[in-house]
Design a protein around this motif. Structure first.
Motif, mmCIF file in Angstrom:
data_model
loop_
_atom_site.group_PDB
_atom_site.id
_atom_site.type_symbol
_atom_site.label_atom_id
_atom_site.label_comp_id
_atom_site.label_asym_id
_atom_site.label_seq_id
_atom_site.Cartn_x
_atom_site.Cartn_y
_atom_site.Cartn_z
ATOM 1 N N GLN A 177 0.813 -1.229 0.000
ATOM 2 C CA GLN A 177 0.000 0.000 0.000
ATOM 3 C C GLN A 177 0.841 1.272 0.000
ATOM 4 O OE1 GLN A 177 -3.595 0.022 -0.170
ATOM 5 N NE2 GLN A 177 -2.936 -1.980 -0.887
ATOM 6 N N THR A 178 2.016 1.223 0.590
ATOM 7 C CA THR A 178 2.811 2.455 0.684
ATOM 8 C C THR A 178 3.856 2.553 -0.444
ATOM 9 O OG1 THR A 178 4.370 1.354 2.171
ATOM 10 C CG2 THR A 178 2.540 2.543 3.198
ATOM 11 N N LEU A 179 3.866 1.571 -1.334
ATOM 12 C CA LEU A 179 4.848 1.570 -2.432
ATOM 13 C C LEU A 179 4.439 2.548 -3.533
ATOM 14 C CD1 LEU A 179 7.349 0.359 -3.839
ATOM 15 C CD2 LEU A 179 5.910 -1.525 -4.630
ATOM 16 N N LYS A 180 5.367 3.411 -3.916
ATOM 17 C CA LYS A 180 5.118 4.401 -4.975
ATOM 18 C C LYS A 180 5.995 4.086 -6.185
ATOM 19 C CE LYS A 180 2.762 7.147 -2.074
ATOM 20 N NZ LYS A 180 1.317 6.886 -2.011
ATOM 21 N N GLY A 181 5.690 4.730 -7.294
ATOM 22 C CA GLY A 181 6.596 4.673 -8.438
ATOM 23 C C GLY A 181 6.206 3.670 -9.506
ATOM 24 N N TYR A 182 5.110 2.969 -9.299
ATOM 25 C CA TYR A 182 4.655 2.011 -10.315
ATOM 26 C C TYR A 182 3.191 2.273 -10.645
ATOM 27 C CZ TYR A 182 8.874 -0.576 -9.203
ATOM 28 O OH TYR A 182 10.181 -0.914 -9.020
ATOM 29 N N GLN A 183 2.794 1.984 -11.883
ATOM 30 C CA GLN A 183 1.374 2.036 -12.216
ATOM 31 C C GLN A 183 0.679 0.921 -11.448
ATOM 32 O OE1 GLN A 183 0.392 2.255 -16.386
ATOM 33 N NE2 GLN A 183 -1.792 1.895 -16.008
ATOM 34 N N ARG A 184 -0.307 1.291 -10.639
ATOM 35 C CA ARG A 184 -0.986 0.339 -9.773
ATOM 36 C C ARG A 184 -2.306 -0.088 -10.402
ATOM 37 N NH1 ARG A 184 -0.859 -0.566 -3.955
ATOM 38 N NH2 ARG A 184 0.892 0.873 -3.895
ATOM 39 N N VAL A 185 -2.581 -1.394 -10.385
ATOM 40 C CA VAL A 185 -3.902 -1.890 -10.798
ATOM 41 C C VAL A 185 -4.578 -2.458 -9.549
ATOM 42 C CG1 VAL A 185 -3.561 -2.273 -13.264
ATOM 43 C CG2 VAL A 185 -2.752 -3.992 -11.642
ATOM 44 N N LEU A 186 -5.805 -2.002 -9.318
ATOM 45 C CA LEU A 186 -6.495 -2.347 -8.074
ATOM 46 C C LEU A 186 -7.182 -3.704 -8.132
ATOM 47 C CD1 LEU A 186 -8.081 1.124 -7.194
ATOM 48 C CD2 LEU A 186 -6.052 0.059 -6.165
ATOM 49 N N SER A 187 -7.377 -4.213 -9.333
ATOM 50 C CA SER A 187 -8.167 -5.440 -9.488
ATOM 51 C C SER A 187 -7.928 -6.001 -10.893
ATOM 52 C CB SER A 187 -9.655 -5.108 -9.350
ATOM 53 O OG SER A 187 -10.033 -4.269 -10.439
ATOM 54 N N TRP A 188 -8.455 -7.210 -11.127
ATOM 55 C CA TRP A 188 -8.376 -7.776 -12.472
ATOM 56 C C TRP A 188 -9.252 -7.005 -13.459
ATOM 57 C CZ3 TRP A 188 -4.860 -10.419 -14.849
ATOM 58 C CH2 TRP A 188 -3.910 -11.084 -14.076
ATOM 59 N N LYS A 189 -10.318 -6.381 -12.957
ATOM 60 C CA LYS A 189 -11.118 -5.502 -13.839
ATOM 61 C C LYS A 189 -10.243 -4.378 -14.388
ATOM 62 C CE LYS A 189 -15.961 -6.086 -12.610
ATOM 63 N NZ LYS A 189 -15.916 -7.116 -11.538
ATOM 64 N N GLU A 190 -9.383 -3.822 -13.536
ATOM 65 C CA GLU A 190 -8.493 -2.755 -14.006
ATOM 66 C C GLU A 190 -7.434 -3.279 -14.969
ATOM 67 O OE1 GLU A 190 -8.741 0.677 -10.551
ATOM 68 O OE2 GLU A 190 -6.799 0.092 -11.398
ATOM 69 N N VAL A 191 -6.978 -4.508 -14.752
ATOM 70 C CA VAL A 191 -6.043 -5.112 -15.708
ATOM 71 C C VAL A 191 -6.737 -5.237 -17.069
ATOM 72 C CG1 VAL A 191 -4.714 -7.174 -16.303
ATOM 73 C CG2 VAL A 191 -4.790 -6.390 -13.913
ATOM 74 N N HIS A 192 -7.983 -5.648 -17.051
ATOM 75 C CA HIS A 192 -8.752 -5.779 -18.291
ATOM 76 C C HIS A 192 -8.837 -4.441 -19.017
ATOM 77 C CE1 HIS A 192 -12.251 -6.364 -20.933
ATOM 78 N NE2 HIS A 192 -11.856 -7.624 -20.963
ATOM 79 N N GLN A 193 -9.140 -3.398 -18.254
ATOM 80 C CA GLN A 193 -9.195 -2.052 -18.839
ATOM 81 C C GLN A 193 -7.853 -1.664 -19.469
ATOM 82 O OE1 GLN A 193 -10.448 0.563 -15.712
ATOM 83 N NE2 GLN A 193 -12.584 -0.077 -15.801
ATOM 84 N N TYR A 194 -6.769 -1.980 -18.780
ATOM 85 C CA TYR A 194 -5.441 -1.621 -19.280
ATOM 86 C C TYR A 194 -5.201 -2.215 -20.667
ATOM 87 C CZ TYR A 194 -0.386 -1.356 -19.793
ATOM 88 O OH TYR A 194 0.875 -1.110 -20.288
ATOM 89 N N PHE A 195 -5.606 -3.466 -20.846
ATOM 90 C CA PHE A 195 -5.313 -4.133 -22.114
ATOM 91 C C PHE A 195 -6.378 -3.941 -23.185
ATOM 92 C CE2 PHE A 195 -2.426 -6.488 -19.343
ATOM 93 C CZ PHE A 195 -1.294 -6.528 -20.136
ATOM 94 N N PHE A 196 -7.619 -3.722 -22.770
ATOM 95 C CA PHE A 196 -8.695 -3.798 -23.755
ATOM 96 C C PHE A 196 -9.489 -2.506 -23.951
ATOM 97 C CE2 PHE A 196 -8.183 -8.300 -22.409
ATOM 98 C CZ PHE A 196 -7.752 -8.791 -23.621
ATOM 99 N N SER A 197 -9.153 -1.420 -23.237
ATOM 100 C CA SER A 197 -9.956 -0.224 -23.470
ATOM 101 C C SER A 197 -9.130 0.912 -24.061
ATOM 102 C CB SER A 197 -10.633 0.226 -22.190
ATOM 103 O OG SER A 197 -9.681 0.724 -21.288
#
Lengths: 177, 177
Positions: free
Chosen positions: B157-177
């Protein structure tokens, strides 16, 4: 030579799978072939004319990978490479689920200086990166971005296009002379 | 988006190790913490002030990895990624030898569409290459040459510096939207 990341295969590079495989082939076919027989022919083309399925099935049996002999000079040379470079043992083990723990235990017995951090059991080596890969199969070497070294084995005698090392003594020469 | 080689972690990305770990932590310390408790604090700094060793020991016990729940939406999204891209499941499993066959079997049960060719159980992911890596640990993402995606987990939770995906739904958005 700068510190290199060296990716080393297990079967027929560290562990003498072929010795056991040829014994099993001879047993299944009532033959007495030596590995030198394959020096001028394609191993796979040859053996697939014979009763090969029982030889393949043995690979799936518990104990096959755990009890292989170590290839000559492998321990001494890998130890020196490990001290002066960065060694990863990478084996395409996933086809044989029994082999996973057996390979881990085998390395612990014969190569105890290799940490679990430097062991990788995978299915396809095209996701592996490093500076040098020592392997006996073209399918593993072909997609490698670093320097491929083909480790001599009875099943790769007719393969061309790679720098071939005949033994661990020759690997030592490659890195240290 | 062109076809990508996607490297996907297992623990706390596909398999809900943290759920079990937090249960074990609560049990060992007579507490009743929820994962939301760690939203603003460093998980490791916190738990190491308490009785953490029995929690760690559980990771080495047979069955721990075999019985983890699947993270929400992981199966559906990984299946779609597998159909349109190239998916490799890469887990730093080697610290826990029991986990090798358990992870293989767990994937066979929950992700049967992933071939053994696309599974890799390793110790250190710095030898892995690909286009995108989805992982919950900085130590795995930091040396990756492709695009790192940090999968949200109670311990990062306190790690910074990377694009964070909160869930697999967000992973889906990253690749498909």
């Amino acid at each position: 030579m700068d510190k290199q990341r060296i990716i080393i295969d297990m079967d027929d590079v560290l562990a003498d799978a072929n010795k056991k495989i040829l014994e099993n082939f001879n047993l299944a076919n009532g033959m007495d072939l030596k590995k030198e027989f394959f020096a001028d022919k394609s191993y796979y083309d040859f053996v697939h004319q014979y009763n090969y399925e029982p030889v393949r099935q043995k690979l799936f049996e518990p104990g096959f990978f755990r009890n292989l002999e170590v290839i000559e000079d492998a321990v001494e040379v890998v130890k020196e490479l490990h001290e002066k470079h960065e060694v990863f043992i990478v084996s395409a083990a996933m086809e044989f689920p029994n082999s996973l723990i057996e390979k881990y235990d085998w390395l612990g017995e014969h190569f105890p200086f290799i940490s679990w951090k430097n062991i990788c059991l995978c299915g396809d080596k095209s996701i592996i990166k490093g500076d040098v890969m020592i392997d006996d199969h073209e399918k593993n070497l072909v997609s490698f971005e670093g320097k491929p070294l083909l480790f001599d084995a009875m099943h790769n005698q007719t393969l061309k296009g790679y720098q071939r090392v005949l033994s661990w003594k020759e690997v030592h020469q490659y890195f240290f002379s």
